[in-house]
Write a protein that holds these residues in place. Sequence first.
Motif, PDB file in Angstrom:
ATOM      1  N   ALA A   1      -7.292  -3.786  -1.937  1.00  0.00           N
ATOM      2  CA  ALA A   1      -5.858  -4.095  -1.927  1.00  0.00           C
ATOM      3  C   ALA A   1      -5.452  -4.733  -3.247  1.00  0.00           C
ATOM      4  O   ALA A   1      -6.205  -5.516  -3.828  1.00  0.00           O
TER       5      ALA A   1
ATOM      6  N   SER B   1      -3.457  -6.054   5.658  1.00  0.00           N
ATOM      7  CA  SER B   1      -3.659  -4.618   5.449  1.00  0.00           C
ATOM      8  C   SER B   1      -3.816  -3.902   6.786  1.00  0.00           C
ATOM      9  O   SER B   1      -3.528  -2.714   6.890  1.00  0.00           O
TER      10      SER B   1
ATOM     11  N   ARG C   1      -0.463  -2.904   7.950  1.00  0.00           N
ATOM     12  CA  ARG C   1       0.356  -2.411   6.838  1.00  0.00           C
ATOM     13  C   ARG C   1       1.469  -3.389   6.451  1.00  0.00           C
ATOM     14  O   ARG C   1       2.541  -2.984   6.027  1.00  0.00           O
TER      15      ARG C   1
ATOM     16  N   HIS D   1       0.761  -5.681   4.149  1.00  0.00           N
ATOM     17  CA  HIS D   1       0.496  -6.025   2.747  1.00  0.00           C
ATOM     18  C   HIS D   1       1.462  -5.305   1.824  1.00  0.00           C
ATOM     19  O   HIS D   1       1.930  -5.849   0.831  1.00  0.00           O
ATOM     20  N   GLU D   2       1.789  -4.059   2.188  1.00  0.00           N
ATOM     21  CA  GLU D   2       2.610  -3.244   1.288  1.00  0.00           C
ATOM     22  C   GLU D   2       4.074  -3.663   1.247  1.00  0.00           C
ATOM     23  O   GLU D   2       4.825  -3.164   0.417  1.00  0.00           O
TER      24      GLU D   2
ATOM     25  N   VAL E   1      -2.528  -0.623  -0.942  1.00  0.00           N
ATOM     26  CA  VAL E   1      -3.858  -0.622  -0.333  1.00  0.00           C
ATOM     27  C   VAL E   1      -4.503   0.728  -0.566  1.00  0.00           C
ATOM     28  O   VAL E   1      -3.853   1.762  -0.447  1.00  0.00           O
TER      29      VAL E   1
ATOM     30  N   TYR F   1      -3.266   4.632   7.436  1.00  0.00           N
ATOM     31  CA  TYR F   1      -2.715   4.843   6.092  1.00  0.00           C
ATOM     32  C   TYR F   1      -2.467   6.315   5.799  1.00  0.00           C
ATOM     33  O   TYR F   1      -2.173   6.698   4.673  1.00  0.00           O
TER      34      TYR F   1
END
Lengths: 363, 258
Positions: B12, B49, B52, B54-55, B62, B74
């Motif tokens: 990441a 992550s 999802r 983190h994005e 990631v 993903y």
Amino acid sequence: MPAQRPGNTLAAGHSGVTGETVSALPTVEVPDRPAPARPEEPREVHVGEPLPKRRRYGGETYFKSLTTVGGSAVLAIIAAIALFLIIEAVPALSANKENFFTFTKWSPNALNDAHFGIASLAFGTILSAAIALLVAVPIALGIALYLSHYAHRRVATILGFAIDLLAAVPSVVFGLWGREFFAVPVQDLSIWLNKYLGWFPLFASDGRFGHSVLLGSLVLAIMILPIVTSLSREVFMQTPREHEEAAMALGATKWEVIRTAVLPYGRPGIVASVMLGLGRALGETIALAMTLGSSFVISWSVVEPGGNTIAANIANAFGEANDQGRSALIASGLVLFAITLIVNMTARAIVRRRKRFLAAATT
Amino acid sequence: MAKRIEADNVTAYYGSFKAIEGVNMVIERKSVTALIGPSGCGKSTFLRSINRMHEVIPNGRVEGTISVDGQNIYDKDVDVTAVRRMIGMVFQRPNPFPTMSIFDNVVAGLKLVGVRRKGELQVAAEKALRGANLWEEVKDRLDKPGAGLSGGQQQRLCIARAIAVEPQVVLMDEPCSALDPISTLAIEDLIGELKDSYTIVIVTHNMQQAARVSDRTAFFSLEKTGDPGRLVEYDETQKIFTNPGEKRTEDYITGRFG
């Protein structure tokens, strides 16, 4: 251990600890600081000596009086304006042969035969401001949300700058533009509205179109757009990250994040920005004096030539007014003052009620 | 209910900064997995992550795959909101929606998926609040603001909000770090009960907490500041805390570094 600077005995003086404990703090001399201004006063606390006396006339006192004077000046100025309006309005009001609040025409100049009333002007003021808000607020909120949550950072900066530029355009320029250029497309729009929605009172017309309430309102809408946009954008950008993430973690789409986290959080700010826009719309003078048809009838039709507002009428009629006429215009100004005051107080009440809910939440 | 998570070579980034590198890990269903490690080792990044989240950080991305019961979350065609609905999250600081009542907070997720019927929402709210051990404390004031509860109650409200949409997995990012010891205990008890129905992954700085609540523990660490965090050791909690396989794990849990 915090380094105690010379001159900073506040911490020691107010902490209420004994002299011994205070002296346990190391007193570090900071070389680049000037020596204490008044060396006769005790600056450091030594063991066994009494604590330094509170200073009676320090900078604190001066600054406090300075801010107090500033604060009360605002009140004094508002009171002076209100007083001026009332005193100056009395002669015309007592000479008026009509009911000031219900009469619609405006001919205040003839001595012993003054006929004037605020009804059509107040109606026009509120109608044009209301339409301007109705048009501007949804667009402004849309732009604000786009800038705060959708646009790429660079686009947002450029667009935000453009919006601020729009706020900097003088209203007389808006008036000229509205009168000479914008009037044409608005007339086409008016004809279209009348053709398809003519049954609706707002769009009724006897076949004449031109410098109408719609034109004035749309110019007003463009003028208040930047205020509402930039203020609500600020509010949206302050939405705590954690609230947005809470919504996202529940599987919210962007729009749902805005609906569950951004808009509820920003509501008091939105109300405040709308009220500021409304204040501007109510008081706007020259742009409306140039775009409205200056009529003195109460008409719901926004596409027919006509419309007038208190402020526009003051601008239009001031030049040819005699003393009594001016006094009458001042009376109309007093009404405008009262309207904006009520609007502002309503806005504050709404924001405060919201705050109380939040305050109750945190206690 | 409750699914198995497989992380395969997860890396990441924050912009050009690599926060974690090459994490491989299998998280079993209906278990509690603790992620521990020093600050900056990427354990929270890894946690985020998994659903999802983190994005959503600007420039966060990631690489690698994370599969839930064999489906790569993903994958390009996957609906992110569906992933987050399936994998709920509880944050470090309690974050109930400040303008909403307790009831509206709990059913916020359900309203998002289109549940509108009052009766259905009430049943779900009671179930979720009971599940979060909060029902008895708030049943008489469901219409009061959620932010009016104590910190510990707010955090359990957030747990109720997360489990109301019946996720498969619940992620917890230091859920007790802002709470007093009694509230912490309440949350820890709750975690023990929740694992009967959910797969739970919890990030914690508190090693006693990791030892108390988790079945398996993953130790993350980094060589030095600026380096990406890596998974150093992942095993039964019992083993990590009594007989770790790695010297660095032992140093960390005995307090010799970190």
